[in-house]
Design a protein around this motif. Structure first.
Motif, PDB file in Angstrom:
ATOM      1  N   PHE A 107       0.434  48.877  22.053  1.00 14.84           N
ATOM      2  CA  PHE A 107      -1.015  48.814  22.229  1.00 14.84           C
ATOM      3  C   PHE A 107      -1.618  47.560  22.245  1.00 14.84           C
ATOM      4  O   PHE A 107      -1.260  46.586  21.391  1.00 14.84           O
ATOM      5  CB  PHE A 107      -1.813  49.732  21.410  1.00 14.84           C
ATOM      6  N   ALA A 108      -2.437  47.315  23.070  1.00 17.10           N
ATOM      7  CA  ALA A 108      -3.482  45.848  23.049  1.00 17.10           C
ATOM      8  C   ALA A 108      -4.979  46.216  23.285  1.00 17.10           C
ATOM      9  O   ALA A 108      -5.156  47.173  24.063  1.00 17.10           O
ATOM     10  CB  ALA A 108      -2.720  44.852  24.259  1.00 17.10           C
ATOM     11  N   ALA A 109      -5.730  45.547  22.562  1.00 15.10           N
ATOM     12  CA  ALA A 109      -7.287  45.564  22.931  1.00 15.10           C
ATOM     13  C   ALA A 109      -7.800  44.209  22.871  1.00 15.10           C
ATOM     14  O   ALA A 109      -7.283  43.295  22.257  1.00 15.10           O
ATOM     15  CB  ALA A 109      -7.727  46.583  21.756  1.00 15.10           C
ATOM     16  N   VAL A 119      -9.743  50.513  16.604  1.00 18.25           N
ATOM     17  CA  VAL A 119      -9.654  51.538  17.408  1.00 18.25           C
ATOM     18  C   VAL A 119      -8.267  51.712  17.806  1.00 18.25           C
ATOM     19  O   VAL A 119      -7.894  53.027  18.189  1.00 18.25           O
ATOM     20  CB  VAL A 119     -10.674  51.013  18.622  1.00 18.25           C
ATOM     21  N   ILE A 120      -7.270  50.947  17.883  1.00 16.87           N
ATOM     22  CA  ILE A 120      -5.921  51.164  18.207  1.00 16.87           C
ATOM     23  C   ILE A 120      -5.454  51.976  16.942  1.00 16.87           C
ATOM     24  O   ILE A 120      -4.825  53.009  17.368  1.00 16.87           O
ATOM     25  CB  ILE A 120      -5.324  49.713  18.066  1.00 16.87           C
ATOM     26  N   GLU A 121      -5.630  51.740  15.787  1.00 20.45           N
ATOM     27  CA  GLU A 121      -5.049  52.596  14.736  1.00 20.45           C
ATOM     28  C   GLU A 121      -5.837  54.182  14.695  1.00 20.45           C
ATOM     29  O   GLU A 121      -5.217  55.123  14.461  1.00 20.45           O
ATOM     30  CB  GLU A 121      -5.277  52.008  13.255  1.00 20.45           C
ATOM     31  N   TYR A 139       0.553  45.730  17.023  1.00 20.74           N
ATOM     32  CA  TYR A 139      -0.174  45.799  18.334  1.00 20.74           C
ATOM     33  C   TYR A 139      -0.777  44.570  18.195  1.00 20.74           C
ATOM     34  O   TYR A 139      -0.712  43.729  17.574  1.00 20.74           O
ATOM     35  CB  TYR A 139      -1.127  46.835  18.198  1.00 20.74           C
ATOM     36  N   VAL A 140      -1.536  44.306  19.505  1.00 23.33           N
ATOM     37  CA  VAL A 140      -2.238  42.992  19.654  1.00 23.33           C
ATOM     38  C   VAL A 140      -3.790  43.338  19.940  1.00 23.33           C
ATOM     39  O   VAL A 140      -4.020  44.368  20.663  1.00 23.33           O
ATOM     40  CB  VAL A 140      -1.668  42.482  20.991  1.00 23.33           C
ATOM     41  N   TYR A 141      -4.527  42.420  19.044  1.00 28.55           N
ATOM     42  CA  TYR A 141      -5.841  42.655  19.259  1.00 28.55           C
ATOM     43  C   TYR A 141      -6.266  41.020  19.451  1.00 28.55           C
ATOM     44  O   TYR A 141      -6.224  40.477  18.719  1.00 28.55           O
ATOM     45  CB  TYR A 141      -6.697  43.353  18.006  1.00 28.55           C
ATOM     46  N   ALA A 142      -7.208  40.938  20.591  1.00 23.56           N
ATOM     47  CA  ALA A 142      -7.661  39.674  20.931  1.00 23.56           C
ATOM     48  C   ALA A 142      -9.326  39.558  20.948  1.00 23.56           C
ATOM     49  O   ALA A 142      -9.743  40.465  21.743  1.00 23.56           O
ATOM     50  CB  ALA A 142      -7.010  39.025  22.049  1.00 23.56           C
ATOM     51  N   HIS A 143      -9.908  38.624  20.117  1.00 27.37           N
ATOM     52  CA  HIS A 143     -11.519  38.659  20.258  1.00 27.37           C
ATOM     53  C   HIS A 143     -11.490  37.584  21.228  1.00 27.37           C
ATOM     54  O   HIS A 143     -10.859  36.818  21.727  1.00 27.37           O
ATOM     55  CB  HIS A 143     -11.572  38.063  18.826  1.00 27.37           C
ATOM     56  N   ARG A 144     -12.794  37.709  21.767  1.00 21.92           N
ATOM     57  CA  ARG A 144     -13.310  36.959  23.009  1.00 21.92           C
ATOM     58  C   ARG A 144     -13.121  35.275  22.635  1.00 21.92           C
ATOM     59  O   ARG A 144     -12.886  34.577  23.371  1.00 21.92           O
ATOM     60  CB  ARG A 144     -14.675  37.017  23.316  1.00 21.92           C
TER      61      ARG A 144
END
Length: 183
Positions: A107-109, A119-121, A139-144
């Motif tokens: 998952f990535a968000a 949200v991923i978890e 997972y990967v989470y990227a902020h703007r």
């Protein structure tokens, strides 16, 4: 092995950028890997209303065929109102319940606050559990702030997490492949 990346949004470019980077990293790990990006903005997917899948539009059926034929998936979503996108939720509502069983999902968000990674978890991993899919531990989470003005990932820690997630998805998929199971 076929790895399908899903950019689960109809707007913006950041989610597709992350998913594309994950597919590229996976391909580096296994040059024989077949990768494909499913960008929801490229298709007119019907709203899920309970009809048999054969009664939906050609685009909807094509997208379902892409998902069913994949051996593993990278699923990306922007976070809107502290939740996955409606477009991705609709897509997941259309997926046959057995279609993801035993497949590995990473998952990535992307989002605008640093807390949206939850949200991923709290939402995406339980959905994968419903499908009886395996989820990569990372997972990967990227902020703007992790992107440059061309929507390319510019943060080295995010690029490192992308590499780690791609590695997990490729290795888990190979290890859990029906061909690798000892009988």
């Amino acid at each position: 092995m076929k790895l399908l990346g899903i950019s689960g949004t109809l707007v913006g470019a950041k989610t597709a950028s992350v998913v594309n980077q994950l597919l590229k990293e996976a391909k580096v790990l296994d040059t024989e890997l077949e990768t494909e990006l499913l960008d929801l903005s490229d298709y007119q997917i019907d709203f899920c209303d309970g009809r048999p899948l054969t009664e939906y539009s050609d685009d909807t059926q094509k997208v379902m065929d892409m998902i069913v034929s994949a051996d593993a998936l990278i699923i990306g979503t922007p976070i809107f109102q502290a939740s996955l996108s409606g477009a991705l939720k609709n897509l997941l509502d259309l997926v046959p319940s057995a279609a993801l069983r035993g497949k590995v999902i990473g998952f990535a968000a992307t989002g605008g606050t640093y807390q949206h990674f939850l949200v991923i978890e709290n939402q995406l991993k339980p959905i994968a559990g419903y499908f009886r899919a395996y989820t990569a531990p990372d997972y990967v989470y990227a902020h703007r702030d992790h992107f440059n003005d061309k929507n390319e990932i510019s943060d080295s820690s995010v690029l490192e997490r992308i590499q780690q997630l791609a590695t997990q998805v490729v290795h888990m998929s190979k290890a859990l492949s029906p061909l690798s199971v000892v009988r």
